[in-house]
Design a protein around this motif. Structure first.
Motif, short mmCIF file in Angstrom:
data_model
loop_
_atom_site.label_atom_id
_atom_site.label_comp_id
_atom_site.label_asym_id
_atom_site.label_seq_id
_atom_site.Cartn_x
_atom_site.Cartn_y
_atom_site.Cartn_z
N LEU A 374 13.89 -20.97 -19.48
CA LEU A 374 14.95 -21.04 -18.46
C LEU A 374 16.12 -20.20 -18.94
O LEU A 374 16.81 -20.56 -19.90
CB LEU A 374 15.38 -22.50 -18.25
N THR A 375 16.35 -19.06 -18.28
CA THR A 375 17.46 -18.18 -18.63
C THR A 375 18.28 -17.87 -17.40
O THR A 375 17.78 -17.97 -16.26
CB THR A 375 16.94 -16.88 -19.28
N TRP A 376 19.52 -17.50 -17.59
CA TRP A 376 20.45 -17.28 -16.49
C TRP A 376 20.85 -15.81 -16.39
O TRP A 376 20.99 -15.14 -17.42
CB TRP A 376 21.72 -18.12 -16.68
N ILE A 377 21.04 -15.34 -15.15
CA ILE A 377 21.54 -14.00 -14.89
C ILE A 377 22.69 -14.10 -13.90
O ILE A 377 22.81 -15.09 -13.17
CB ILE A 377 20.44 -13.05 -14.34
N SER A 378 23.54 -13.08 -13.88
CA SER A 378 24.71 -13.08 -12.98
C SER A 378 24.64 -11.99 -11.93
O SER A 378 25.59 -11.81 -11.16
CB SER A 378 25.99 -12.92 -13.79
N ASP A 379 23.54 -11.23 -11.89
CA ASP A 379 23.40 -10.14 -10.91
C ASP A 379 22.06 -10.27 -10.19
O ASP A 379 21.17 -9.46 -10.38
CB ASP A 379 23.50 -8.78 -11.61
N PRO A 380 21.91 -11.31 -9.36
CA PRO A 380 20.63 -11.51 -8.69
C PRO A 380 20.26 -10.39 -7.74
O PRO A 380 19.08 -10.21 -7.41
CB PRO A 380 20.81 -12.84 -7.94
N GLU A 381 21.25 -9.61 -7.29
CA GLU A 381 20.93 -8.50 -6.39
C GLU A 381 20.09 -7.43 -7.07
O GLU A 381 19.46 -6.61 -6.40
CB GLU A 381 22.22 -7.87 -5.83
N SER A 382 20.08 -7.43 -8.40
CA SER A 382 19.24 -6.48 -9.15
C SER A 382 17.81 -6.96 -9.32
O SER A 382 17.00 -6.26 -9.93
CB SER A 382 19.86 -6.22 -10.54
N GLY A 383 17.50 -8.15 -8.79
CA GLY A 383 16.15 -8.65 -8.84
C GLY A 383 15.91 -9.57 -10.01
O GLY A 383 16.65 -9.57 -11.00
#
Length: 423
Positions: A374-383
Motif C-alpha cells: 500500500l503506497t500513496w501518490i499525489s499525482d493520480p492524473e499521471s496514472g
C-alpha cells in the motif's frame, strides 16, 4: 452644404483663393492629426501591446493589431473633431471627409480583424463607414438615407428597406463584436482575480457570458425598435419545443451550472465514470471533457455526472493509495520478503513519504503467501499503472538477488492402488 458643394461645382471652374487657403489649412491640420495618430500608435500603442502580450493571456485576440487600433482610432477622433468644429467650404470639407472616412475605415478593419472576424465582414463594414462619413462631410448623408429608405418591400405592417437591413446588420455586428470583446476581457480579469478557486472562476465566466448575451439581445431589440408582442405565439411554441425536444440540452446546461456551483467536480480532478478514467480538462455548457492516459478526450454529458456514480480521486485530497498485490512461496523468508517489498515501494519516485508505505499480509493462498503493498501518490492524473510497474520491476530484481521465490500454482494428485479401487 450639399447644395453649396453642387453650386461650387456648377459655378466655378477653379476654387477661389480663400477656398484654396482654407483647403490648405484643412490639409495641414489633417496631416497633423494623422501624425499625432501615428505618434500615439507608436508610443502608447507600443506600451499597450507590450502589456497585452506579456501580462495578459488573450490568445489571438488583437494579436499584432494594438498599434493599428490606437493609431487609426486617435486619427479618426482628431479628424472628426476638426470636421465638426468649423463650417468648412466644400473643397476643405471634401478633403477632411475623405481623410476622416479613410481613418475610420482603417480603424474599423483593425478592430474587427483583431476580434478575429472574417476579412470580408471587416472590409464591408469599413466601406460603409467610409461612405457614411464622406457623405456626411459633403452634406449628402440625409439624401443617402432617403434613397436607401425608399428601396424596400412591405411585409405585413412593417416596411423592410435597404436602410433597415443595413441598420440591422451593423447593429448585430457591433453587438457581436462588443460581446466577444467583453467576454475576452472579463475572462482575463476573472482568471487573474485572487480568492477564487478554478471552479468558481469558471462558473463566473459562464454566468457572465450568458448575461452578456442576454443584455446584448435586449439592447439590440431596443435599438432596432422590434415589437416583442408580435412574437408571443412564436415564443410559446418555442418554449414548448424546448420543453420536449431540447430537454436533454437544457438538462445538461443546468447540470453543468450545478456542477460548477457545488464544486463536486473541478478542472484538474481525476475521475472515473463507467469505463472512462482520466483528468477533467474542461467543464463546458453541455459536457465535461475528460482526457485519458491514452490521450483520448471523452466528452461526458453533464447530466450523466449528476445521475450516475462518479469516483473523484481528488475531491477533497489529491493523495491516492495504490494497492499492489504480491504473492511469495511458502518456503520464502517472509520477514525479508516484506522488507524488500517495503524498500521497492519507497524507492519508487512517485511514492510519498507521508502517508507512509505499508506492506500487509493479506491471506494464506492456495499457491503462496499473499501480500499487499500500500503506497500513496499525489499525482493520480499521471496514472497508477506505471507506479505498479515500477515497484514490481524493482521488486523482481531484489527477489532475484536475495533468493525469494514467487508463488507458483501447486496441485497435489493422488493415485489409488488396485486394492483401494476394488474396495
Amino acid at each position: 452644404m450639399m447644395q453649396r458643394f453642387g453650386d461650387w461645382l456648377a459655378g466655378h471652374d477653379l476654387p477661389s483663393p480663400p477656398e484654396l487657403s482654407e483647403a490648405g489649412i484643412a490639409a495641414a491640420l489633417a496631416i497633423v492629426a494623422l501624425a499625432l495618430g501615428w505618434f500615439a500608435g507608436r508610443r502608447i500603442g507600443g506600451r499597450i501591446a507590450e502589456y497585452w502580450s506579456r501580462d495578459a493571456d488573450h490568445g489571438p485576440l488583437f494579436s499584432g493589431r494594438i498599434c493599428d487600433v490606437i493609431r487609426h482610432g486617435v486619427a479618426t477622433l482628431l479628424l472628426g473633431i476638426l470636421l465638426s468644429a468649423w463650417p468648412w467650404h466644400p473643397l476643405a470639407a471634401l478633403g477632411l471627409g475623405f481623410a476622416t472616412g479613410a481613418a475610420a475605415a482603417l480603424f474599423t478593419v483593425a478592430v474587427l480583424r483583431g476580434l478575429n472576424l472574417p476579412r470580408w465582414i471587416a472590409w464591408g463594414v469599413a466601406a460603409i463607414a467610409f461612405a457614411a462619413i464622406l457623405s456626411h462631410a459633403i452634406g449628402g448623408f440625409a439624401a443617402t438615407q432617403d434613397t436607401l429608405d425608399r428601396v424596400g418591400v412591405q411585409i405585413g405592417q412593417r416596411r423592410l428597406t435597404l436602410l433597415s437591413l443595413l441598420s440591422i446588420a451593423v447593429t448585430v455586428l457591433l453587438l457581436f463584436a462588443g460581446v466577444r470583446l467583453f467576454n475576452r476581457m472579463l475572462t482575463r480579469w476573472i482568471a487573474g482575480a485572487r480568492g477564487f478557486d478554478p471552479t468558481q472562476k469558471l462558473l463566473f465566466q459562464k454566468l457572465a457570458a450568458i448575461a452578456a448575451v442576454v443584455v446584448a439581445f435586449f439592447v439590440g431589440i431596443d435599438l432596432l425598435e422590434i415589437d416583442l408582442t408580435a412574437f408571443t405565439v412564436f415564443s410559446g411554441a418555442f418554449g414548448l419545443a424546448i420543453g420536449f425536444g431540447l430537454q436533454k440540452t437544457i438538462g445538461n446546461l443546468i447540470a453543468g451550472i450545478i456542477l460548477l456551483m457545488d464544486r463536486s467536480i473541478k478542472p484538474g480532478d481525476v475521475i472515473v465514470v463507467g469505463d472512462s478514467f482520466g483528468w477533467v480538462n474542461k467543464i463546458g455548457v453541455r459536457a465535461v471533457s475528460v482526457v485519458t492516459r491514452d490521450g483520448k478526450e471523452h466528452l461526458i454529458p453533464n447530466e450523466i455526472l449528476m445521475t450516475q456514480e462518479v469516483e473523484n480521486w481528488s475531491y477533497t485530497d489529491r493523495n491516492v493509495r495504490v494497492r499492489i498485490p504480491v504473492t511469495v512461496a511458502y518456503d520464502s523468508d517472509l520477514k525479508l520478503a516484506q522488507a524488500l517489498m517495503l524498500r521497492a515501494a519507497k524507492e519508487s519516485p512517485r511514492a510519498l513519504d507521508d502517508p507512509p508505505t505499508n506492506v500487509r499480509l493479506a491471506a494464506f493462498g492456495e499457491s503462496g503467501v499473499e501480500h499487499e503493498i500500500l503506497t500513496w501518490i499525489s499525482d493520480p492524473e499521471s496514472g497508477v499503472g506505471n507506479v505498479k510497474s515500477d515497484v514490481l520491476n524493482r521488486l523482481w530484481v531484489m527477489f532475484q538477488e536475495h533468493g525469494i521465490s514467487l508463488a507458483l500454482p501447486q496441485r497435489e494428485v493422488r493415485l489409488l492402488g488396485d486394492e483401494a479401487r476394488r474396495g
